[in-house]
Design an enzyme around this catalytic site. Structure first.
Site, short mmCIF file in Angstrom:
data_model
loop_
_atom_site.label_atom_id
_atom_site.label_comp_id
_atom_site.label_asym_id
_atom_site.label_seq_id
_atom_site.Cartn_x
_atom_site.Cartn_y
_atom_site.Cartn_z
N GLY A 57 4.64 -45.07 30.42
CA GLY A 57 5.35 -45.34 29.17
C GLY A 57 6.17 -46.62 29.23
O GLY A 57 6.13 -47.46 28.33
N ARG A 58 6.91 -46.81 30.31
CA ARG A 58 7.79 -47.98 30.40
C ARG A 58 7.02 -49.25 30.75
O ARG A 58 7.61 -50.32 30.87
CB ARG A 58 8.91 -47.72 31.40
CG ARG A 58 8.46 -47.26 32.77
CD ARG A 58 9.61 -46.68 33.57
NE ARG A 58 9.20 -46.07 34.83
CZ ARG A 58 8.80 -44.81 34.98
NH1 ARG A 58 8.70 -44.03 33.92
NH2 ARG A 58 8.47 -44.33 36.16
N GLU A 90 14.31 -45.79 35.28
CA GLU A 90 13.38 -44.65 35.22
C GLU A 90 12.36 -44.75 36.36
O GLU A 90 11.85 -43.74 36.84
CB GLU A 90 12.67 -44.59 33.85
CG GLU A 90 12.07 -43.22 33.56
CD GLU A 90 11.58 -43.05 32.12
OE1 GLU A 90 12.16 -42.25 31.37
OE2 GLU A 90 10.61 -43.73 31.74
N LYS A 100 2.92 -41.95 23.67
CA LYS A 100 1.83 -41.79 24.64
C LYS A 100 1.31 -40.35 24.60
O LYS A 100 0.11 -40.12 24.50
CB LYS A 100 2.34 -42.15 26.04
CG LYS A 100 1.31 -41.97 27.13
CD LYS A 100 1.84 -42.43 28.48
CE LYS A 100 0.89 -41.98 29.57
NZ LYS A 100 1.31 -42.41 30.91
N GLU A 134 11.56 -35.97 19.76
CA GLU A 134 12.28 -36.92 18.89
C GLU A 134 11.29 -37.64 17.97
O GLU A 134 11.53 -37.79 16.77
CB GLU A 134 13.03 -37.97 19.73
CG GLU A 134 14.19 -37.42 20.55
CD GLU A 134 13.78 -36.93 21.93
OE1 GLU A 134 12.57 -36.64 22.14
OE2 GLU A 134 14.66 -36.80 22.80
N HIS A 180 33.67 -62.68 27.56
CA HIS A 180 34.94 -62.31 26.93
C HIS A 180 35.16 -60.80 26.97
O HIS A 180 35.95 -60.27 26.20
CB HIS A 180 34.97 -62.83 25.49
CG HIS A 180 34.93 -64.32 25.46
ND1 HIS A 180 36.06 -65.10 25.55
CD2 HIS A 180 33.88 -65.18 25.41
CE1 HIS A 180 35.70 -66.38 25.54
NE2 HIS A 180 34.39 -66.46 25.46
N LYS A 195 15.08 -31.84 28.67
CA LYS A 195 14.20 -31.51 27.54
C LYS A 195 14.03 -30.00 27.42
O LYS A 195 14.09 -29.43 26.34
CB LYS A 195 12.80 -32.13 27.75
CG LYS A 195 12.75 -33.63 27.64
CD LYS A 195 11.29 -34.07 27.75
CE LYS A 195 11.15 -35.54 27.99
NZ LYS A 195 9.78 -35.97 28.23
O1 F6P Z 1 11.19 -38.67 28.50
C1 F6P Z 1 10.88 -39.87 29.09
C2 F6P Z 1 9.61 -40.42 28.55
O2 F6P Z 1 8.54 -39.67 29.00
C3 F6P Z 1 9.43 -41.88 28.92
O3 F6P Z 1 8.92 -42.05 30.17
C4 F6P Z 1 8.56 -42.34 27.81
O4 F6P Z 1 8.54 -43.73 27.70
C5 F6P Z 1 9.22 -41.66 26.64
O5 F6P Z 1 9.60 -40.40 27.13
C6 F6P Z 1 8.38 -41.50 25.41
O6 F6P Z 1 7.21 -40.79 25.68
P1 F6P Z 1 6.00 -40.79 24.67
O7 F6P Z 1 5.50 -42.18 24.54
O8 F6P Z 1 4.99 -39.85 25.26
O9 F6P Z 1 6.51 -40.28 23.34
#
Ligand code: F6P
Length: 549
Positions: free
Chosen positions: A272-273, A358, A210, A216, A389, A513
């Protein structure tokens, strides 16, 4: 929004629920079922294809009435309507919350800041569909002219969990000639394992972010680009045929070197979620095709409309949200298990963890005051038979109250061999048996009647009285998946509204972060350790020694 609302625990409806809980005491589900022979068939609701049984909950008609009164007092319906209208109910980020617009039919009108966003939503869906068709048909080729056979989605959190979960869920609808993989972890092993057996010339990377700033994702995307260019012995121009971006941030996409013509856009009013039915679903759409993707969106929309319009007594997300509030506040339930009896839903609970935790893992209310009540539960679970199990022992005989959702289907999804089709009844026999055992247990007298030695009776008795929701559908189709997810999205909404928290921000992820950025140069260059606390400094020093630095 909701500023200055009476504190939840000062509402008379809350006090009434507390008193009612005391009266209910240790009332057992066995008693509730004995008192009402119609409970099993009557305490059910239907939404779309989902049949929901809530009879095995520790509630009476009075409980449900009081919970609905609480929802009214807390202004759930008003907040819901404000969300659907596009008001900025995410107050800490000053944003509208309009994932429901992502699945609104063409022609619907949903306005943000006076502008109808539905035409833009459909323009992007059409662009995604055209692209997905080109990849699926082989018309879109890689830099060397080879057909795309592999799609690797790189994203994390909401830019990974949704499409990865849905791809798994809908595998039997996917083009089996395509290899679709999801890379999220900044651990280089993730990307390594995802690409090690792929031909770069046949591989498309879908970079999903987003913000397009998530460390990452940008790190993995950069490594993927290096891998591709090395493998193809090509220069930057090869990127255009092998990289597309899903983002709200055109500038950063362009800075990364992806042509914005290959960008699929979404908007800041999509959390995002809550985003996998936006452009973030592109890898899924390539896998299952645009028609199936649209069926999934229709499933979402069906439940949106139900949530928006169904009366409180029939409103399934409202009911599920209220039950969670009830157990958290009055039974001290700390967690909530989601137990799908479908191999295809193996990633469903992991997806719900982000959606729920979240959203509702908050401890200050909308006005910034500390909350004085439980908020979101720990959500956990894996496909049910495996859990039986492993950890079901604790649900059956442990000391904790763990409300659980059982999700099952009447038909096996895939075109299985006849022998494997027959296994479905065994799977579902386990499903029904577990909710039965959890609810009704086995009394000491029943155990004695089996001739069990007296000293073993306490060990072999099951108290029962463990609350469960059962959700049944005929089949796990794209539409049913959309319905299920929308159900949980709105359940989470209801709970956040009652607890008076902002379910749409996630400030809690920021501190880690920021600190990671400070720690990284200490790891690599050994400078700045004196700024760290003594524990972290010692750990970093041990790490550096182990790495031979
Ligand atoms: O760090 C949490 C977060 O902001 C989530 O809410 C989001 O889904 C994820 O990181 C990834 O964010 P992006 O889509 O901006 O890379």
């Amino acid at each position: 929004m909701n500023a200055g609302r009476t504190k939840l625990n000062q509402m008379p409806e809350w006090t009434a629920l507390g008193k009612h809980r005391e009266q209910l005491g240790e009332t057992h589900l066995r008693e509730l079922f004995d008192a009402d022979p119609g409970r099993g068939s009557g305490w059910t609701l239907q939404v779309g294809d989902l049949y929901l049984d809530y009879s095995k909950h520790l509630v009476t008609d009075e409980t449900l009435g009081l919970l609905r009164e609480l929802a009214t007092a807390a202004g759930v319906a008003e907040l819901r309507d404000a969300m659907f209208r596009g008001e900025k109910i995410n107050t800490t980020e000053d944003r509208a919350v309009l994932h429901t617009a992502l699945r609104a039919p063409r022609g619907a009108v949903v306005e943000v800041d006076g502008e109808n966003v539905v035409p833009d939503v459909h323009a992007v869906l059409d662009k995604m569909a055209a692209f997905a068709d080109r990849v699926r048909s082989g018309e879109w080729t890689g830099h060397t002219g080879k057909r795309i056979k592999n799609v690797v989605n790189i994203g994390i959190g909401g830019s990974d969990l949704g499409p990865a979960m849905a791809y798994e869920a809908l595998r039997s609808f996917a083009d089996r000639d395509l290899t679709v993989r999801f890379v999220s972890n900044v651990d280089g092993a993730d990307l390594h394992e995802a690409v090690r057996d792929l031909d770069a010339a046949e591989t498309l990377f879908v970079i999903a972010s987003k913000t397009f700033t998530t460390i990452e994702t940008i790190t993995n995307a950069t490594s993927a680009r290096n891998w591709l260019l090395t493998e193809l012995k090509a220069d930057q121009e090869a990127v255009a045929k092998h990289f597309v971006a899903l983002s709200t941030n055109a500038e950063k996409v362009s800075d990364f070197g992806i042509d914005t013509a290959n960008m699929f856009e979404f908007w800041d009013w999509v959390g995002g979620r809550y985003s996998f039915d936006s452009a973030i679903g592109l890898a899924l759409m390539i896998a299952i095709g645009p028609d199936r993707f649209r069926e999934m969106l229709d499933g979402f929309h069906l439940v949106d409309e139900h949530f928006r319009t169904a009366p409180a007594e029939e409103n399934v997300p409202l009911l599920l949200g209220l039950l969670g509030v009830w157990y958290g506040a009055f039974f001290d339930a700390q967690s909530h298990a989601v137990l799908p009896y479908s191999h295809y839903l193996s990633k469903f609970t992991a997806y719900l963890q982000q959606l729920d935790m979240e959203s509702n893992g908050k401890s200050v209310d909308r006005d910034g005051n500390p909350v004085e009540w439980q908020t979101g539960p720990v959500v956990w679970g894996t496909p049910g038979t495996n859990g039986q199990h492993a950890y079901y022992q604790l649900i059956h005989q442990g000391t904790k109250v763990i409300p659980a959702d059982f999700i099952g289907f009447a038909r096996p999804v895939a075109d299985l061999q006849p022998g494997l089709v027959a296994q479905h009844d065994l799977l579902m026999a386990n499903f029904f048996a577990q909710t039965q055992a959890l609810a009704f247990g086995k009394t000491p007298d029943e155990v004695r009647a089996e001739g069990v030695a007296e000293e073993l009776v306490p060990h072999k008795s099951f108290k029962g009285n463990h609350p469960t929701t059962t959700i049944l559908a005929e089949n796990l189709t794209p539409s049913v998946l959309g319905q299920l997810i929308a159900l949980y999205e709105h359940k989470v909404f209801v709970q956040g509204a009652i607890w008076n928290i902002d379910s749409f921000d996630q400030w809690g992820v920021e501190l880690g972060k920021v600190l990671a950025k400070k720690v990284e140069p200490v790891l690599t260059e050994g400078k700045g350790a004196e700024q760290l606390d003594s524990s972290t400094a010692a750990l970093v020093s041990t790490y550096r020694a182990l790495r031979g630095r």
